[in-house]
Write a protein that holds these residues in place. Structure first.
Motif, short mmCIF file in Angstrom:
data_model
loop_
_atom_site.label_atom_id
_atom_site.label_comp_id
_atom_site.label_asym_id
_atom_site.label_seq_id
_atom_site.Cartn_x
_atom_site.Cartn_y
_atom_site.Cartn_z
N LEU A 73 46.44 42.31 46.74
CA LEU A 73 47.08 43.60 46.95
C LEU A 73 46.20 44.72 46.43
O LEU A 73 45.62 44.61 45.34
CB LEU A 73 48.43 43.65 46.21
N ALA A 91 28.87 41.14 34.33
CA ALA A 91 30.11 41.25 35.13
C ALA A 91 30.58 39.84 35.44
O ALA A 91 30.88 39.51 36.59
CB ALA A 91 29.85 42.05 36.40
N SER A 140 33.62 33.29 44.11
CA SER A 140 34.19 31.97 43.81
C SER A 140 34.98 31.98 42.50
O SER A 140 35.68 31.02 42.20
CB SER A 140 33.09 30.92 43.74
N GLN A 187 26.26 32.39 39.95
CA GLN A 187 25.97 30.97 39.68
C GLN A 187 26.50 30.03 40.76
O GLN A 187 26.01 28.92 40.93
CB GLN A 187 26.55 30.56 38.33
N HIS A 197 47.03 47.85 45.08
CA HIS A 197 48.31 48.42 44.67
C HIS A 197 48.18 49.18 43.36
O HIS A 197 47.28 48.93 42.56
CB HIS A 197 49.39 47.33 44.56
N THR A 214 37.43 34.68 39.89
CA THR A 214 38.77 35.27 40.00
C THR A 214 38.95 36.06 41.30
O THR A 214 40.07 36.17 41.81
CB THR A 214 39.01 36.21 38.80
N ASN A 216 33.53 42.95 40.87
CA ASN A 216 32.96 43.99 40.02
C ASN A 216 31.43 44.00 40.09
O ASN A 216 30.82 45.07 40.25
CB ASN A 216 33.46 43.85 38.59
N LYS A 229 40.80 45.43 38.11
CA LYS A 229 41.56 44.88 39.23
C LYS A 229 40.70 44.99 40.47
O LYS A 229 39.81 45.83 40.52
CB LYS A 229 42.84 45.71 39.43
N THR A 248 46.37 38.14 44.17
CA THR A 248 47.51 38.25 45.10
C THR A 248 47.10 39.02 46.35
O THR A 248 47.83 39.08 47.32
CB THR A 248 48.71 38.92 44.40
N GLY A 252 33.24 38.26 34.69
CA GLY A 252 34.69 38.02 34.79
C GLY A 252 35.18 37.19 33.62
O GLY A 252 34.91 37.50 32.46
N HIS A 305 49.29 30.76 42.58
CA HIS A 305 50.06 31.07 43.79
C HIS A 305 50.35 29.78 44.53
O HIS A 305 49.57 28.82 44.45
CB HIS A 305 49.24 31.97 44.73
N GLY A 352 26.88 38.01 37.84
CA GLY A 352 28.24 37.85 38.35
C GLY A 352 28.43 38.44 39.73
O GLY A 352 28.31 39.65 39.92
N GLY A 353 28.74 37.56 40.69
CA GLY A 353 28.98 38.00 42.07
C GLY A 353 30.44 37.97 42.43
O GLY A 353 30.85 37.45 43.46
#
Ligand code: FAD
Length: 506
Positions: free
Chosen positions: A46, A206, A37, A32, A48, A39, A12, A356, A44, A208, A234, A8-9
């Motif tokens: 941020l 990782a 590419s 892959q 935060h 999530t 995380n 996050k 958004t 996602g 969005h 997973g790139g």
């Protein structure tokens, strides 16, 4: 033989790869598709604490996240910068005392040093009140940070590679089995179709929103993965107002959403929260989500936002940790959970759930704390090093962007101010690797549309794993917002040519 293989790139996987490579482990990461590419390019954007998570008593998450704001701004001041958010008081929704209490905690539990604190705003007089309907008279204004999410991913991958990690993009992990005390991992190159086997002492899942899929089909755990997939979309519309501040609005359904100035000429509005089934790669904003975001924004803004105004949408799937799955999607925890599967004397498997963008660096530290006792002893950088060493291009003071821009304008006077600013925001101190000794725009080669030059494309292929027009136009930059269809086709053609000649030259 690798010490650690990572599937997973996204943010995380790349965050763990960077930290582990710096600590001295030999790392391989496979992705892959393109880096970021999944999530990690659909957030958004941020950095935060997440004001609303206080309502779910997620104090540890909020505190850790708040503290990361200035850490990430410090290590990547080109792609992370402070923002001010206006929260108008709405007399039918959360009471004013609750907002004030939440913001008091927000200001004080997260080690804030440089970010300005909360203040009350009189929206009937302040410039931030101008775009709002006249009934919104009072509000609060507080700080958080912006991040170019997909660039954060690629910068972590670059840093990992510079520390010796192998970053294999367009490479899918087909299977991973425990054999003779190691992980035997089968990888398939998505371009050549060839498969190869590698061995590793430890493995990280990782993936996602695909974490459950990888658990079932790659590492073949029998347990159901405690993951809940929640879609968020969005919309992007032409710029709705002129000042630089953002809005956080509450909805009657208790959800909150953001309205944010975006890419100079646009406004970003999001997000939604709805359970998702199906392949995360196929997620897209639905007609209902677009209508919901338009009507929610129109409840607060003087201007009516309509679906016809939407120039772009994007959608992602949150891979949230959720054992029960019986609460509202917005109530599922945003905290991360790490599950270690380490049978006696067997090689460890660590699976990442949730998290996050904001807390990726802390997640990586926790992941390595779990794995370290089960990996070979190494003598690299000390635990916690990623909080202090700049990401590629970020080696200038956290409040030094304007100064860096002034210096770059003297060095490259032939670049239009907006072009130079975009390059410095994307590549920071590495712009020299694109611009070299050029003294005129012509020396940067063909102009493909907006201000994208051949020199930039070549750099993206050479240094940032770019292979397709989407990689360049939607993840390394957002130039996709500005290029016509024929210009996009010309970029795709140019990339084919650059990649071919590179292969011939290699
Ligand atoms: C709408 C929305 C808004 C958000 N907003 C924010 C925000 O403002 N701030 C914030 O901090 N967080 C935000 N988040 C959360 C944040 O975006 C995610 O938690 C984070 O990006 C997850 O990163 P990841 O690396 O775990 O997953 P991903 O980015 O999805 O990466 C996983 C990768 O694994 C790859 N993969 C899967 N299977 C295989 C395989 N077999 N072999 C090789 N590779 C594989 C995938 O291609 C993918 O690229 C938001 C999320 C959403 C959906």
């Amino acid at each position: 033989m690798y010490d650690l293989a990572i599937i997973g790139g996204g943010i995380n996987g790349c965050g763990i790869a960077r930290d582990a490579a710096g600590r001295g482990w030999k790392v391989l990461l496979c992705e892959q598709n393109d880096l970021g590419s999944g999530t990690s390019s659909a957030s958004t954007k941020l950095i935060h604490g997440g004001l609303r998570y206080l309502e779910y008593y997620e104090f540890r998450l909020v505190r850790e996240a708040l503290m990361e704001r200035e850490v990430l701004w410090g290590i990547a001041p080109h792609i992370v910068w402070p923002l001010r958010f206006v929260l108008p008081y709405h007399n039918k929704l959360r009471p004013r005392w609750l907002l004030r209490l939440g913001l008091f905690l927000y200001d004080n539990i997260g080690g804030r040093k440089k970010l300005p604190k909360t203040r009350s705003v009189d929206l009937s007089r302040d410039v931030t009140g101008l775009p709002l309907k006249p009934q919104f008279k009072r509000g609060f204004e507080y700080s958080d940070c912006w991040v170019e999410d997909s660039r954060l991913v690629v910068l972590n991958a670059m840093a990992a590679a510079e520390l010796g990690a192998q970053i294999a993009t367009r490479t899918r992990c087909l299977s991973a089995t425990r054999q003779d005390g190691f992980w035997e991992v089968v990888l398939r190159d998505g371009v050549s179709g060839e498969t190869r086997n590698i061995r590793a002492c430890g493995l990280v899942n990782a993936a996602g929103p695909w974490v459950g899929d990888v658990a079932q089909t790659v590492t073949r755990n029998n347990d159901r993965a405690p993951v809940r997939l929640v879609q968020g979309s969005h919309i992007v519309v032409p710029k709705l107002y002129d000042h630089p501040e953002c809005y956080i609005f509450q909805n009657a359904d208790k959800r909150i959403f953001f309205v944010i100035p975006y890419e100079q000429d646009f406004t970003l509005i999001g997000t939604t929260d709805q359970d998702y089934q199906g392949d995360p790669a196929l997620v897209h904003a639905s007609v209902d989500e677009i209508a919901y975001l338009c009507s929610s924004a129109s409840d607060y803004l003087r201007v009516k936002v309509t679906p016809e105004m939407v120039v772009w949408t994007y959608s992602g799937v949150r891979p949230l940790y959720d054992e029960t799955g019986d609460s509202a999607a917005q109530a599922a925890t945003r905290d991360y959970v790490l599950k270690l599967d380490a049978p006696d004397a067997g090689p460890p498997l660590l699976s990442v759930f949730g998290g996050k963008i904001t807390t990726y660096r802390r997640l990586a530290e926790s992941a390595l704390a779990e794995l370290a006792p089960r990996l070979p002893a190494v003598s690299g950088r000390a635990v916690g090093w990623t909080a202090h060493e700049a990401l590629p291009g970020g080696d200038f003071p956290m409040e030094g962007f304007d100064d860096a821009l002034r210096k770059a304008a003297v060095r490259y006077p032939f670049l239009a101010p907006a072009h130079l600013r975009r390059l410095l925001r994307a590549y920071g101190t590495r712009i020299g690797e694109i611009l070299g000794g050029a003294t005129s725009l012509d020396e940067l080669g063909t102009l493909y549309g907006a201000d994208l030059t051949e020199a930039e494309l070549r750099y993206l292929v050479r240094a940032e794993w770019v292979r397709t027009a989407d990689d360049a136009l939607w993840r390394r930059s957002k130039l996709g917002l500005r290029l016509s269809k024929s210009e996009v086709a010309a970029v795709a053609e140019a990339l084919r040519r650059i990649l071919e000649t590179r292969e011939v030259a290699a």
